[in-house]
Design a protein around this motif. Structure first.
Motif, PDB file in Angstrom:
ATOM      1  N   LEU A 199       0.786  -1.224   0.000  1.00  0.00           N
ATOM      2  CA  LEU A 199       0.000   0.000   0.000  1.00  0.00           C
ATOM      3  C   LEU A 199       0.822   1.279   0.000  1.00  0.00           C
ATOM      4  O   LEU A 199       0.252   2.362  -0.113  1.00  0.00           O
ATOM      5  N   ASP A 200       2.139   1.193   0.158  1.00  0.00           N
ATOM      6  CA  ASP A 200       2.949   2.403   0.050  1.00  0.00           C
ATOM      7  C   ASP A 200       4.280   2.046  -0.599  1.00  0.00           C
ATOM      8  O   ASP A 200       4.557   0.873  -0.894  1.00  0.00           O
ATOM      9  N   ALA A 201       5.112   3.062  -0.824  1.00  0.00           N
ATOM     10  CA  ALA A 201       6.349   2.850  -1.578  1.00  0.00           C
ATOM     11  C   ALA A 201       7.305   1.919  -0.850  1.00  0.00           C
ATOM     12  O   ALA A 201       7.949   1.068  -1.478  1.00  0.00           O
ATOM     13  N   ASP A 202       7.424   2.059   0.473  1.00  0.00           N
ATOM     14  CA  ASP A 202       8.333   1.198   1.225  1.00  0.00           C
ATOM     15  C   ASP A 202       7.889  -0.261   1.162  1.00  0.00           C
ATOM     16  O   ASP A 202       8.701  -1.169   0.974  1.00  0.00           O
ATOM     17  N   ASP A 203       6.588  -0.470   1.352  1.00  0.00           N
ATOM     18  CA  ASP A 203       6.081  -1.837   1.313  1.00  0.00           C
ATOM     19  C   ASP A 203       6.168  -2.413  -0.101  1.00  0.00           C
ATOM     20  O   ASP A 203       6.372  -3.618  -0.285  1.00  0.00           O
ATOM     21  N   ARG A 204       6.021  -1.556  -1.097  1.00  0.00           N
ATOM     22  CA  ARG A 204       6.176  -2.001  -2.477  1.00  0.00           C
ATOM     23  C   ARG A 204       7.617  -2.463  -2.716  1.00  0.00           C
ATOM     24  O   ARG A 204       7.859  -3.489  -3.374  1.00  0.00           O
TER      25      ARG A 204
ATOM     26  N   GLY B 157      -5.479   2.792  -3.209  1.00  0.00           N
ATOM     27  CA  GLY B 157      -4.077   3.084  -2.954  1.00  0.00           C
ATOM     28  C   GLY B 157      -3.120   1.932  -3.131  1.00  0.00           C
ATOM     29  O   GLY B 157      -1.908   2.093  -2.910  1.00  0.00           O
TER      30      GLY B 157
ATOM     31  N   ARG C 116      -0.384  -0.269  -4.414  1.00  0.00           N
ATOM     32  CA  ARG C 116       0.713   0.179  -5.275  1.00  0.00           C
ATOM     33  C   ARG C 116       1.290  -0.913  -6.159  1.00  0.00           C
ATOM     34  O   ARG C 116       2.093  -0.638  -7.046  1.00  0.00           O
TER      35      ARG C 116
ATOM     36  N   VAL D  74       1.219  -3.532   5.060  1.00  0.00           N
ATOM     37  CA  VAL D  74       0.558  -2.266   5.384  1.00  0.00           C
ATOM     38  C   VAL D  74       1.456  -1.504   6.343  1.00  0.00           C
ATOM     39  O   VAL D  74       1.522  -1.808   7.529  1.00  0.00           O
ATOM     40  N   ARG D  75       2.190  -0.545   5.814  1.00  0.00           N
ATOM     41  CA  ARG D  75       3.143   0.242   6.614  1.00  0.00           C
ATOM     42  C   ARG D  75       4.085  -0.658   7.411  1.00  0.00           C
ATOM     43  O   ARG D  75       4.336  -0.436   8.586  1.00  0.00           O
TER      44      ARG D  75
ATOM     45  N   GLU E 177      -7.706  -0.638   5.748  1.00  0.00           N
ATOM     46  CA  GLU E 177      -6.897   0.137   4.827  1.00  0.00           C
ATOM     47  C   GLU E 177      -6.694  -0.625   3.515  1.00  0.00           C
ATOM     48  O   GLU E 177      -6.582  -0.021   2.448  1.00  0.00           O
TER      49      GLU E 177
END
Length: 420
Positions: free
Chosen positions: A120-125, A160, A162, A274-275, A318
């Motif tokens: 769900l975000d760039a770091d997790d991607r 959201g 990613r 997720v984060r 989320e």
């Protein structure tokens, strides 16, 4: 110490075939979870007179597990040796289920639905990209998808998302139905059930010879299998240097119901970063949706906490916002049996007559077919199959033994994923 979580009924069920004689049985399995049941079923099929001691066969960690058969998406750095065993068991699952359902006449909820792991975000991607690279280096089949492609597969996913990994070979089974089917299959194969606590292992002249139940009943056996999950390391009578080094790891899990108006909610298992934390959603064909799971080093505590429930629902919301509209039908906490290297202990221990089948951690449901086969082979022939030799209990023994070859550990640091 008592190897169970439940009060005893003090009864014995099942069918006794042949004459028990002075030894009582050929094999006594201590612990009636899915690992113990699979071992007993396969041993009985080999013609061994087999008994299981457990106050509630089919209980244990399987009652809380989600049932993901995730050999690919559960891959972690440093566990490439375990990967081989996981893949071997996953390959056996369709035939295992077909045989079990035919023998028991019960449905196990097995679904060849595949798995989608998303971020769900760039770091997790970035984390998921690293996992994909490890999977590819390990020769595994997984496909990278864009966020849009993920949402096309699962329209309920949040906008959201990613990116993600599509793994068509990671399936699911309902562990509760699996356990019930194994109990029935064992009964029909002639396994004797002693529905009572196990108080201690019996040892005569440095050999395991059976066990004593809480009511004082003595059960004699030529061979004993300790398959009591996280409680395996606490059985009285086992020499200190033979006790398996397993510890409990708590996991909280939720069950929701998908009303007909919301179906189909998800078509496959969805796992997510997720984060930096991890959550999974496992949709059953009967409309149940399983959400899990926490990973907590809290000893023997099995309390369901507000924080655990909140964290799971927050991350699941989320990922799939519509989940908050679903009825919450159950909250549970259970204990996974974890070994020092997160891999199971399979085969003969350093004490003659005593075998171990424990320490499966987050892969207990996945490893059920191969564990049953491995343990039955050991019990019938005395030989540990090649695929199980890296997982001999003697790898943790203080006495010298033949070293077990291990795969090299990649150096990329990747956060540990929460177990199923």
């Amino acid at each position: 110490m008592h190897v169970s979580h439940t009060r005893s009924t003090g009864t014995t069920t099942g069918t006794i075939t042949g004459t028990t004689g002075p030894t009582g049985s050929d094999v006594l399995v201590i612990g009636g979870g899915i690992i113990g049941l699979a071992t007993a079923w396969r041993a009985a099929q080999r013609g061994l007179r087999t008994a299981v001691a457990d106050p509630e066969p089919g209980g244990g960690a399987a009652q809380v597990a989600a049932g993901m058969l995730a050999a690919v998406t559960e891959l972690h750095y440093g566990e490439q040796t375990l990967l081989g065993l996981n893949l071997a068991s996953a390959e056996r699952y369709p035939a295992f289920i077909a045989e079990l359902e035919a023998e028991s006449g019960q449905d196990t909820g097995y679904r060849a639905c595949g798995t989608l792991a998303v971020a769900l975000d760039a770091d997790d991607r970035a984390h998921l990209r690293e996992l994909h690279a490890l999977q590819r280096r390990s020769g595994l089949d997984s496909q990278w998808l864009t966020g849009r492609e993920c949402r096309r597969l699962e329209p309920m996913l949040a906008p959201g998302v990613r990116g993600g990994l599509r793994v068509d070979g990671d399936h699911q089974v309902d562990p509760r139905r699996l356990a019930a089917a194994l109990v029935t299959a064992c009964e029909r194969a002639g396994v004797v059930f002693h529905r009572d606590w196990v108080d201690r292992l019996s040892v005569v002249r440095d050999r395991a010879t059976g066990a004593v139940l809480a009511d004082g009943t003595e059960l004699a056996a030529d061979q004993v299998v300790l398959a009591a999950g996280s409680l395996s390391g606490r059985l009285a009578g086992v020499p200190d240097d033979v006790l398996p080094p397993v510890r409990p790891v708590k996991g909280q899990l939720l069950r929701l119901t998908v009303p007909g108006a919301y179906a189909p909610f998800l078509s496959r298992t969805v796992r997510a970063f997720v984060r930096g934390s991890h959550v999974y959603l496992v949709p059953r064909e009967n409309g149940e949706l399983v959400v899990g799971a926490t990973s907590e080093e809290l000893g023997w505590d099995t309390t369901v906490t507000a924080g655990g429930v909140y964290g799971l629902l927050r991350d699941a919301h989320e990922l799939v916002p519509g989940i908050t509209e679903l009825p919450l039908t159950e909250t549970r906490a259970g204990l996974r049996p974890c070994s020092p290297d997160n891999a199971p202990l399979l085969g003969p221990s350093a004490l003659p007559g005593l075998h171990l089948a424990t320490g499966h951690y987050r892969n207990g449901v996945l490893l059920t077919p191969v564990t049953g086969d491995v343990m039955a082979t050991v019990l019938a022939t005395g030989e540990l199959p090649e695929e199980a030799r890296p997982f001999t209990p003697r790898r943790f023994s203080p006495v010298p033994h033949e070293p077990v070859p291990q795969e090299p550990v990649p150096q990329e640091p990747v956060p540990q994923e929460q177990p199923a």
